[in-house]
Structures are given as C-alpha cells and as structure tokens.
Design an enzyme around this catalytic site. Structure first.
Site, mmCIF file in Angstrom:
data_model
loop_
_atom_site.group_PDB
_atom_site.id
_atom_site.type_symbol
_atom_site.label_atom_id
_atom_site.label_comp_id
_atom_site.label_asym_id
_atom_site.label_seq_id
_atom_site.Cartn_x
_atom_site.Cartn_y
_atom_site.Cartn_z
ATOM 1 N N GLU A 1 0.827 -1.205 0.000
ATOM 2 C CA GLU A 1 0.000 0.000 0.000
ATOM 3 C C GLU A 1 0.863 1.259 0.000
ATOM 4 O OE1 GLU A 1 -3.352 0.279 2.574
ATOM 5 O OE2 GLU A 1 -4.069 -1.722 2.122
ATOM 6 N N GLY A 2 1.912 1.239 -0.797
ATOM 7 C CA GLY A 2 2.839 2.348 -0.867
ATOM 8 C C GLY A 2 4.055 2.080 -0.015
#
Length: 828
Positions: free
Chosen positions: A454-455
């Site tokens: 998620e990043g």
C-alpha cells in the site's frame, strides 16, 4: 520626515489599489510563480486532489485549535459491532493456531476459511442491504488488529476484502447492476475478491503500469459487442490464488474512438470473474514465511464487455482517482491495525516475560538495560494506539484525509518494526526459536510486508506526506496553483492576486510570531488545559507555527526543486507527522480521563515527538541549499538553539515497572492482545506464568532471602525449590504445592520448542519440548503425561485440527493439497 511619509503613502497606495498592485507586484510574481511551479503529472494531480484535509490542515496552518481536536468524538462500537466482537471474533481467535497455519499447512485450515466466510468477516464494509455487516472504521480496525495479535496470515486474509478491493470500489462507484450482481455474493462469501494493481514494472505508481486495454469490437456470450481487449501481468496480489472475482487496474486506450473523442483514456478499473476465458490465477508467492494467499494473475487478449468497467463507461479513465480515494481510507485501517497488534502484543508479552525470566535472583525487567528497551516498547505502543484511535475517529466522521492516512500508515508500521525489534532483544533466545510457543517470530518476519505494501514507506515519507501535505494542507498554495493553471490568464491573475495578499499576511504573521515564540520559549502561548500537559500544548503550537514558516520559505526559495530535494521535504513531512502523533497522544490522555498511570507514557511520547521535530528542523537548516535562507529560518524559529530532549531514564523506568504490574492500566494499554487461560496457549502460557508469579511475589522474595541466609541452596527451581523450602520448614505443604505449580508454569514459559532430529527436513513438526500445563503435586505421572502432548493447540475447539499424529506428509505436498482444498471450497 516628509520623505518618509511620502514613501509610506506610496507603499500603501501600491498595496491597497488593486489595479496598481496587480500591475507592479502581482503580475511579475505571477510569472515567476508559474515558472517555478513544479511540473505535475495527471496521476499526481488526481492524487493531490483526492481525499480530504482534516486536523493536518490545522497543524500546517501554524494556528492549531486544540479545542476543535478535543471535540472530535471518541470512536465507539454499535451494539451489533460489540456483539460480533464478543462472539464471532472471539470464536475465530480460538480457532487460530499460527504455527500450524504457517509452518504446517501454509494456509488457513478449511474450517477457518468456512467460518470467516459464513460469519461475513469479508463483508465488514458492505452495506446491510446487500447482506453485509456495514461496520464502522472503528470496528474494522479493532477486529483486524485483534486477529493480527494471533496470526498475521489470518489478519491479512480478512483485511484485504475490507480495504482496497472490489467491495469498496463497487460500494463507492459501482452501477446498480454491478452492486446487485456482486455485493450479495461477496457478502455471503460465495465469491472471494482480489484486486490487481502492482506488477513487475510498477509498484504503487499506477501511472507506470504497462497493463493495457484497447476498446474494440469482439464477441461476448455469442454476440458481437463493443468491449475491451486486455493484456496484463500482475504480481503480489493478495487472495489472487483463491479469488473468484478479479478487480483489475489497467491503462485504457480507444484508438478508433468508439466511445468518445479521446484515444488515451487513462487508468481504468474493471471487475472480471476469474473463470472468464483467458484469466490466469492460482500461482502463489511465499511472502516472508507468511501463509496468506498471495500470488500472480495474467491475461493475454482477454475480451470483456464495457459494462464490466467499475462504475460503467462513465468511469473509463477515472480509475486512479478512484483508487487513491479508496486507498486513503484503507491506509488508515488495515496496515496500521497490524502495527497496533504488534505494539499491544509486544508490550503485554514483553512485560510478562521480563518478570518471569529471572537472572541473579531478580526478574530481568529490573535491570536498567532491559528497562530502557521496555520503556521504549511501552512508550511507542502508547503512541501507536493513540494514532490509531485519532485516525479512526476521522474515518468514522466520514472523512478521507489522504495526508493523515499516509502519515498513519508510514509511521505506525515503522514504529511497529522498532517495537518488534526491541521485544526480540528482550526475549532473546525465546524470540528466535520458532515453535508453537513463539508468539513473536512470525510477526517479526512479517513486519517488512506492512512496510512495503500500500505504498512503500520510502516513497510515502519522501514524496507523499509533505509533497501532498504542503499543497493540500496549506491554506493558499493549492488555490494559487489552480489560479496559475487557469487558461484565462487575466482571470487567473485576479484570483492569484487575491490569494497572494492573504498569503503574504499569513507568512508575515508566521514570521513575527515564530520569532516571538522563539524569544519567549512559547511560554505565553495559550493551552486548553492546565496541569502537567499544559506546557506540551504551548510547545506544539510553537512547532506548528515554525513549520508553517519554514515550509513557506522552502517552497518560495526552492520552487519546483523542492520536489526533487526529497531529504529536505521528508524532514518537513516528519515535523508534520510528529505534530499529528503528539496531538493524538494528548487527545487520548484527555479522552481517557487524564489517568495518572498514563502520565509517564504521555511524557515519553510528547518529549519523543518534540525531540524528533527538533532533529528534523536541524536537518533542514543544516542541509538547505541557500545558506542565507537557512540561517534566517534557524535564527527566527530557534534563536537560542533547539533544546528538545528525549524522555529521561526515570520516565523509561516508570513505564517499564508498570508493564510488570497486572491490573487495569496494563489491560487498557494492551486490550487488543489475545490470550487464553490455558497453559498450552501460544500467549496464555506466558500470561498464566506471569500472573501466578505475581500472586506469589512475597513467597519468592522470602525464598531469595532464605538463599542469602544459607537456609536453602542457591539456584534451585521447579520441584527442587519447593522440596528444599518444605524441608527447611520455610513453607507448608499447601504452599509447596502452589509453588510447584507456579514453577511449572514459569519453566514452561521460559522454555522454547524443540523437535525430533529429522522432523524439520521431513516437514514433520512433532514437538519434543512442549508447553507443559502444571500438574498437581500429588500426581507426578500426570505431569509426565502432559509433557508428551503436542503444544500446537490454542483452544479445545481447534485441538482436533491442530494436534496431529507425528506421521504426516512432507510440507510441500501438504501445501499443494491444502491449497487445492481451499480453492475448491471458494469455488463451490
């Protein structure tokens, strides 16, 4: 004097008369601003505009309204949510045996899969009208966190359908037909979803994905229709090996302009059944010794109809904005929940272990070196939980603050990593030997998963937090950028002129107030409270004002180069982040009623954050390329130097001591940590030993004194200690029996698992040295019998599934068998 008056009048006329000001000041500056404006791609602009601003904007303004923060409602559970937490969640917790899941099955047991689906753990965000639970962000976060204290593999399995994925995208953007088709089957577990974004050539940057779709004519269900011919190659996709429905992100092209006048439409999201011709799933990755389903999906020349685009044709090319808006909410719940689990588990179990494990006749938690690590664990966990609560509060209010959730994901996962490292240091050999008794090992190996997905955290810190925060949270910059981008230059100039006047006043106020606070040490700043935390509010208000000034001067001086000066922008982002975390700590302290037992934790946290803010400012001033501006910023903000210090040793020792005391405070700080009143339980064996030793604390003290007097031999333990004390008439028979039971628990708690010599190479995990439940002193035979029992059971309900005979299939064969079983169950 007359000349001075004339000059003042001239300046006033220039500034006050709009036409003159725009001609002499604004227009030249407008041209410079447009030239230094950092270039922004379409995906960057969409990401910049996605989500909301919230308390982060208050902090960035330099004038945080602390009363506004205090009025934010505390997240609570509905009756339905509380019932689910007390019943379905606790039942699931009792079914989870992480050693069996990860080392033996490499998968969740089939009964766990079935229970998760039946009880709608995959449907927490789906509306009730479609058969979902429609739980709040508070319940979602709590449930995932608690599961993660037991099994990260199970937590990830539950979190993904309730985070970025088809369920959320359909809920927010789906057509009525799409919702009616998919949401009921996703809610009841008939369908298992996954979402495919990342691939070999692109991670979190969707703008770099090579996966493509071309609008063309083709056949679907025997008819020729306008649709999309897709080609993709994705990896790292959680639940892909068992998914029945695939959410897919790709770049969409319309070379023949069949649906509009644009040939390149942009990133688009579609929903595809995995049974559709050409869709490939089933292969698995092996993410750092975790057993959650994660793998690849591919497709070559796969044709789908246009109405499979999520949201329909109207949402063609709008996928990136959709993803960013959904991701900002998911970032605030899923991975922070895993970090919270790490904090709660580490604090509770490390406190217990540090008391149970003894050296030189004392608990190791009494030694200052260990106390330093324990104080760090407790203090950091207090921050982690405070940040989780405040971010969840924003989400419960219907906000989707993209900068806040980016800060939450980055810092909570980083703090989780640091806390786990410290817990491993204290546990030493107990932490590094894998087995049913090791409650840290799989979490330790799983930490990088949270850091990466998620990043990736490096990207989040260096590009997102300040890069997005400086623009979104600043009261004027984004509006000025929009004015500069206005195709009507004169209209843009007028908008820019109005904003520039306000911006100049804003900057001037920050300049003089920063200097005043620097000269006075912020002692005249207002505080919303009195008492020991009042001074912290004053200092944080000062840091907020300094950040507003330094950010403005940095953007004005460096312009577009600030985007490339990632180390500078990351440090400014660190200041914003630590202000947010400190705010969360102070709010939690107020919300919890200013508990006296929490004050050392608050002191540690705020002094930690102020120190980190000081380090970040020092790094900016030292490395800022324009030395005159760097000197000016430092002189105005901290004229007498930066003097924020870390928490004292006394504070760390106070936290450490509190971690070794059973009671309400310890339970409040570690309520997410699951344990069972069972000496065979993964965490229960440590908790029972801890509580038993606390119950007999005075007895152990008297025995240590007896050793020093020479009444009993030194270094005795177990039955030998009880027998010696009884023979010396220091205790009676009843007390001796209780001591034997406590010693059995203590020795079982500090022990580690061992296996038969060739068991591991064969994939057989027949534990030799298992957790031994204490046997009554009158029945030594029962104690010997208990020693033969495998320690893999975490509950009576799961004992039949987890206590297996020694003769088993090799692990590799068993994995394949289990995966096939699970795949079949999800397809049925």
């Amino acid at each position: 004097m007359e000349i001075i008056i004339l000059l003042l009048v001239a300046v006033i006329v220039v500034l006050a008369v709009g036409d003159i000001r725009r001609s002499l000041i604004t227009r030249p500056f407008f041209k410079v601003f447009k030239r230094i404006l950092p270039p922004m791609s379409t995906t960057e602009r969409e990401a910049m505009q996605a989500g909301d601003v919230w308390w982060d904007a208050e902090l960035f303004s330099g004038r945080p309204d602390w009363e506004t923060l205090h009025k934010v409602p505390v997240p609570t559970f509905s009756k339905e949510e509380q019932h689910f937490i007390d019943n379905q969640l606790e039942t699931l917790m009792g079914m989870l045996d992480d050693f069996d899941i990860v080392q033996e099955r490499h998968d969740l047991p089939e009964e766990v899969w079935n229970y998760i689906r039946k009880e709608k753990f995959f449907a927490m965000i789906i509306g009730k009208e479609y058969g979902g639970l429609e739980f709040s962000a508070a319940a979602n976060s709590h449930i995932v966190s608690r599961i993660a204290t037991r099994s990260i593999s199970a937590a990830v399995t539950v979190m993904v359908p309730n985070s970025l994925g088809p369920g959320e995208l359909l809920t927010e953007y789906g057509t009525k037909e799409q919702k009616d088709r998919w949401l009921p089957t996703l809610a009841d577990g008939t369908d298992i979803p996954c979402f495919a974004l990342t691939g070999p050539e692109a991670g979190s940057d969707a703008g770099a994905i090579p996966d493509s779709g071309v609008i063309c004519k083709g056949k679907h269900e025997g008819k020729e229709v306008v649709g999309i011919r897709l080609n993709w190659d994705k990896r790292y996709i959680t639940l892909a090996p068992v998914a029945t429905v695939l959410g897919l992100a790709f770049k969409l092209y319309d070379p023949d302009q069949l649906i509009g006048d644009k040939k390149e439409l942009g990133i688009t999201c579609a929903l595809i059944p995995t049974s559709h011709d050409g869709v490939e799933t089933g292969e698995r990755h092996f993410p750092l010794n975790q057993a959650f389903m994660n793998g690849t999906t591919r497709g070559k020349d796969v044709f789908i109809p246009l109405d499979w685009i999520i949201g329909g044709v109207d949402y063609a090319g709008k996928g990136w904005r959709m993803l960013v808006e959904c991701l900002s909410a998911g970032r605030g719940i899923s991975l922070p929940a895993v970090a919270a689990a790490t904090g709660h588990l580490s604090q509770r179990m490390t406190g217990a272990y540090a008391y149970v494990r003894q050296q030189f006749g004392l608990p190791i938690g009494k030694f200052e070196g260990v106390q330093e690590a324990m104080g760090f664990i407790g203090g950091q966990n207090y921050i982690i939980e405070s940040m989780r609560r405040l971010t969840v509060a924003a989400l419960c209010e219907g906000k989707s603050p993209s900068v806040v959730t980016a800060m939450t994901k980055y810092h909570m996962t980083e703090m989780g990593r640091d806390v786990m490292d410290a817990a491993m240091d204290v546990h030493a050999g107990k932490g590094i030997q894998l087995g049913p008794k090791n409650y840290l090992g799989h979490g330790y190996m799983g930490v990088p998963v949270s850091i990466t997905v998620e990043g990736a955290n490096i990207l989040t810190r260096n590009l997102m937090i300040f890069g997005q925060g400086a623009t979104r949270c600043h009261p004027y910059v984004l509006k000025e950028m929009d004015a500069a981008a206005n195709p009507d230059e004169e209209e843009g100039l007028r908008e820019f002129d109005s904003l520039l006047v306000k911006h100049v006043g804003f900057a001037a106020g920050n300049f003089f107030m920063s200097l005043l606070m620097g000269l006075t040490g912020a002692r005249f700043n207002k505080s919303p409270v009195s008492g020991p935390t009042a001074r912290y509010y004053q200092q944080l208000s000062r840091v907020s004002r300094n950040l507003a000034l330094v950010a403005d001067m940095s953007m004005l001086s460096l312009g577009g180069d600030l985007k490339r000066k990632e180390m500078i922008s990351a440090r400014l982002g660190d200041v914003l982040s630590h202000l947010y975390m400190a705010s969360a700590v102070l709010k939690r302290y107020e919300d919890d009623g200013r508990q006296a037992a929490d004050l050392p934790y608050v002191q540690y946290a705020i002094e930690h954050h102020l120190h980190k803010c000081g380090e970040a400012f020092r790094g900016v001033f030292t490395n800022f390329p324009n030395r005159f501006i760097a000197w000016t910023m430092r002189l105005v903000t901290y004229p007498f130097g930066i003097h924020f210090h870390k928490a004292s040793d006394d504070v760390l020792q106070a936290i450490s001591d509190s971690m070794m005391v059973a009671g309400v405070a310890r339970d409040r700080h570690t309520f997410l940590c699951y344990w069972k009143d069972d000496a065979n339980d993964a965490t229960g064996h440590m908790e029972k030993a801890f509580l038993a030793m606390l119950e007999h604390e005075d007895l152990y003290k008297s025995l240590r004194k007896a050793e020093k007097r020479g009444d009993i031999a030194p270094d005795l333990h177990g039955d030998a200690l009880a027998d010696a004390a009884l023979e010396a008439k220091l205790i009676d028979k009843k007390t001796a029996d209780a001591l034997r039971e406590t010693e059995a628990l203590r020795m079982g708690a500090i022990a580690v698992d061992s296996f038969k010599g060739d068991a591991l190479s064969k994939g057989e995990f027949d534990v030799v040295d298992a957790v031994r439940p204490p046997a009554p002193a009158k029945k030594p035979a029962a104690k010997a019998s208990a020693a033969k029992k495998p320690a893999a059971s975490s509950s009576a309900a799961s004992s039949s599934a987890t206590k297996k005979p020694a003769a088993k299939k090799p692990a590799a064969k068993k994995t394949a068998s289990k995966s096939a079983t699970t795949k079949k169950s999800t397809d049925d």
